[in-house]
Motif scaffolding. Structure first.
Motif, PDB file in Angstrom:
ATOM      1  N   GLY A 173      -5.838   6.564  -3.221  1.00 13.32           N
ATOM      2  CA  GLY A 173      -5.920   5.544  -4.255  1.00 13.32           C
ATOM      3  C   GLY A 173      -7.301   4.943  -4.432  1.00 13.32           C
ATOM      4  O   GLY A 173      -7.484   4.074  -5.302  1.00 13.32           O
ATOM      5  N   GLN A 174      -8.274   5.387  -3.664  1.00  8.44           N
ATOM      6  CA  GLN A 174      -9.607   4.767  -3.713  1.00  8.44           C
ATOM      7  C   GLN A 174     -10.254   4.919  -5.089  1.00  8.44           C
ATOM      8  O   GLN A 174     -10.954   4.015  -5.563  1.00  8.44           O
ATOM      9  N   GLU A 311      -4.571   1.751   4.928  1.00 10.90           N
ATOM     10  CA  GLU A 311      -3.658   2.867   4.662  1.00 10.90           C
ATOM     11  C   GLU A 311      -3.953   3.470   3.296  1.00 10.90           C
ATOM     12  O   GLU A 311      -4.044   4.674   3.128  1.00 10.90           O
ATOM     13  N   ARG A 312      -4.118   2.586   2.289  1.00 12.52           N
ATOM     14  CA  ARG A 312      -4.392   3.074   0.929  1.00 12.52           C
ATOM     15  C   ARG A 312      -4.938   1.937   0.068  1.00 12.52           C
ATOM     16  O   ARG A 312      -4.796   0.766   0.400  1.00 12.52           O
ATOM     17  N   GLY A 317      -6.660  -3.957  -4.824  1.00 12.99           N
ATOM     18  CA  GLY A 317      -6.681  -4.362  -3.429  1.00 12.99           C
ATOM     19  C   GLY A 317      -6.433  -3.207  -2.491  1.00 12.99           C
ATOM     20  O   GLY A 317      -6.652  -2.038  -2.835  1.00 12.99           O
ATOM     21  N   VAL A 318      -5.954  -3.531  -1.286  1.00 12.22           N
ATOM     22  CA  VAL A 318      -5.659  -2.499  -0.301  1.00 12.22           C
ATOM     23  C   VAL A 318      -4.365  -2.843   0.429  1.00 12.22           C
ATOM     24  O   VAL A 318      -3.973  -4.015   0.530  1.00 12.22           O
ATOM     25  N   VAL A 319      -3.730  -1.806   0.958  1.00 13.50           N
ATOM     26  CA  VAL A 319      -2.585  -1.947   1.847  1.00 13.50           C
ATOM     27  C   VAL A 319      -3.039  -1.466   3.220  1.00 13.50           C
ATOM     28  O   VAL A 319      -3.627  -0.386   3.349  1.00 13.50           O
ATOM     29  N   GLY A 323       1.284  -2.619   7.012  1.00 11.58           N
ATOM     30  CA  GLY A 323       2.110  -2.948   5.861  1.00 11.58           C
ATOM     31  C   GLY A 323       1.661  -4.168   5.093  1.00 11.58           C
ATOM     32  O   GLY A 323       2.121  -4.398   3.966  1.00 11.58           O
ATOM     33  N   THR A 324       0.771  -4.987   5.669  1.00 11.70           N
ATOM     34  CA  THR A 324       0.255  -6.143   4.936  1.00 11.70           C
ATOM     35  C   THR A 324      -0.728  -5.663   3.878  1.00 11.70           C
ATOM     36  O   THR A 324      -1.229  -4.539   3.922  1.00 11.70           O
ATOM     37  N   ARG A 325      -1.005  -6.526   2.912  1.00 12.84           N
ATOM     38  CA  ARG A 325      -1.903  -6.139   1.828  1.00 12.84           C
ATOM     39  C   ARG A 325      -2.752  -7.316   1.397  1.00 12.84           C
ATOM     40  O   ARG A 325      -2.444  -8.481   1.664  1.00 12.84           O
TER      41      ARG A 325
END
Length: 538
Positions: A173-174, A311-312, A317-319, A323-325
């Motif tokens: 997803g970058q 993670e992605r 933003g980012v995850v 599991g937090t984002r």
């Protein structure tokens, strides 16, 4: 058989390149140094640049302070000015290296604004060991300007350094992320992130520096670390610089398990690594170490928040792996290091451009080459100052070029490469060159006869012997004997502590008396320790 080496090409006029030019000159060789930039100094000269366009390697940011103390990172026969503080700014260091070049007349051997385009074996290389070096001049804009010049050299030293090509990892997803993505080599000051939400990715020194400085100006800063980091300040017990405290010869002889146990309180005694989210998953000395004096302060005031690995990416933003984002990210700064890069070698087998395939005997010599006429200086990283290693590497290279030191056969060289690579991979879980400085420095010094003779020192100069055994392993120790000794080495060693603390004693205070003196038992214990060290170290 190779012809005697006389004319040597040195590629790069950063710290390791300057060491190489100087070592060649003192050995009676004729170096020609090629530097593609307008000024010498490597990454340190980038602080003076207004425009970083075209620079793919390391650069200097405004808040940077040296991670090593001045007495530990000094050149062995060119001390820092006494008035310089214990830890140095980029201005101090650039001035020092320019003065070093001027003092030893290195400038006249350096071709500035000249880029090396190709290094290849000469037509008669199999018989002579010589190399063809092709170069072109660069104009002020950084573009190549002028014809290519081809020259033949008896030998080549590659000294372009570890920080020449920024590495930016890729995550799912970058490409869809709408914010700004940059490498830390484009970071100058936290002011550029004023009012923004920033994510810094990395676990080493630059990641901590960028995150701390950005947190003074940004609305919120996050620091993503996959494994965490072992964070330590610049000063250890008694106010001694931490590298001077840690890097002494007797401590270097201790098993790593003992050194790890002894060092843990210095890493864990300042603050709770778990509560701040800094705890490293890997054991001490097997994970990343971050030298930073302020990161805990920025975390406890909420300006900086630690997060796990990414993670992605999302569009805004980012995850993270837990599991937090974080949404609403404006900027992501990758403080993720650099790749090796040797664009002037058309044949990648001469020196590989990745650590997995890199085959350098003692981290210096391409192990499979028949002639010892190509060397790499400055491609190591250590738990302490880098300069002493680079200098000893360059001194060894000069002695090999002269024929005063010899390399073992190819099979033995390859065995050394295999042993070191396997040990580092087992320790770090990836191909990485990182180790304590003293054992390696002693190995190099042995090769040129510059390792201090402790028995002789004990008999002729007990005070200096005590410093050699128990005190910091200052670089001038390697100028007491061996090729090109320095008459000022002893004074530089004896005055090392005074030169460290006197610049900060701008307000004179009276130290409370502790009373008493060393007891007879303590003197006996010290004597026994010294004798034991002589037996171990010699």
């Amino acid at each position: 058989m190779a012809i005697p080496v006389k004319r040597v090409a040195v590629i790069g006029a950063g710290v390791s390149g300057l060491m190489s030019v100087k070592s060649c000159l003192e050995a009676g060789l004729e170096p020609v140094c090629f530097e593609k930039n307008e000024q010498l100094g490597g990454v340190w000269q980038t602080q003076e640049l207004d425009n970083l366009d075209g620079i793919s390697g390391g650069t200097i940011y405004q808040c940077l302070m040296s991670n090593s103390s001045k007495e530990m990172m000094t050149v062995s026969d060119f001390p820092f000015p006494k008035e310089y503080p214990p830890y140095l700014t980029p201005e101090h260091l650039l001035t020092y290296y320019r003065n070093y070049a001027e003092h030893f007349n290195l400038d006249q051997h350096i071709r500035l604004s000249t880029e090396v385009m190709k290094v290849a074996p000469s037509a008669d290389h199999e018989a002579t060991g010589r190399w063809e070096v092709c170069s072109r001049p660069r104009c002020r804009s950084g573009t190549l300007d002028g014809p290519t010049a081809s020259e033949i050299f008896d030998a080549v030293i590659v000294s372009t350094g570890l920080f020449n090509t920024a590495f930016v990892p890729s995550y799912p997803g970058q490409g869809e992320f709408r914010g700004q993505i940059l490498h830390s080599n484009r970071f100058r000051s936290g002011e550029q992130f004023a009012g923004k939400t920033v994510l810094v990715v990395g676990s080493s020194h630059s990641a901590g520096d960028v995150a701390v400085d950005a947190s003074r100006h940004a609305s919120q800063v996050y620091l993503s670390m996959r494994d965490g980091a072992w964070v330590i300040g610049r000063f250890g017990p008694g106010g001694m610089p931490i590298d001077a405290y840690s890097n002494s010869r007797w401590k270097a002889k201790l098993p790593e398990v003992i050194r790890r146990l002894a060092a843990r309180p210095m890493f864990e005694g300042r603050f709770d690594l778990d509560n701040l989210g800094l705890r490293c998953k890997r054991r001490l000395f097997e994970g990343y170490i971050m030298v930073n004096d302020e990161i805990h302060c920025r975390i406890i005031c909420g300006a900086l928040r630690c997060k796990p690995g990414i993670e992605r990416f999302t569009r805004d933003g980012v995850v993270f792996e837990d599991g937090t984002r974080v949404d609403g990210l404006d900027v992501v700064v990758f403080a993720t290091g650099y790749n090796l890069n040797f664009p002037f070698f058309e044949d990648n087998s001469i020196i590989a451009d990745n650590f997995a395939d890199l085959e350098l005997y003692m981290h210096v010599w391409p192990a499979r080459r028949t002639h010892p006429t190509l060397a790499a200086v400055g491609y190591v990283s250590t738990l302490g100052a880098q300069t002493p290693l680079f200098e000893l590497q360059s001194r060894w290279v000069a002695q090999v070029f002269l024929g005063n030191a010899r390399l073992p056969g190819i099979d033995e060289r390859m065995e050394d490469v295999k042993r070191r690579k396997e040990a580092y991979f087992k320790k770090f879980g990836k191909h990485r060159i990182f180790f304590p400085p003293i054992p390696y420095c002693e190995e190099l010094a042995d090769r040129i006869g510059a390792r201090p003779n402790f028995t002789r020192l004990l008999l002729t100069d007990p005070k200096l012997a005590l410093r050699a055994f128990l005190g910091p392993a200052y670089p001038p120790f390697y100028r007491l004997n061996g090729p090109h000794p320095w008459a000022g080495a002893r004074d530089a060693i004896i005055n090392g502590w005074a030169n460290t603390v006197n610049p900060t004693r701008t307000r004179v205070v009276e130290r409370p008396s502790t009373g008493g003196a060393l007891t007879v038992a303590m003197l006996i214990a010290v004597t026994v320790l010294i004798i034991s060290l002589i037996l171990v170290l010699n």
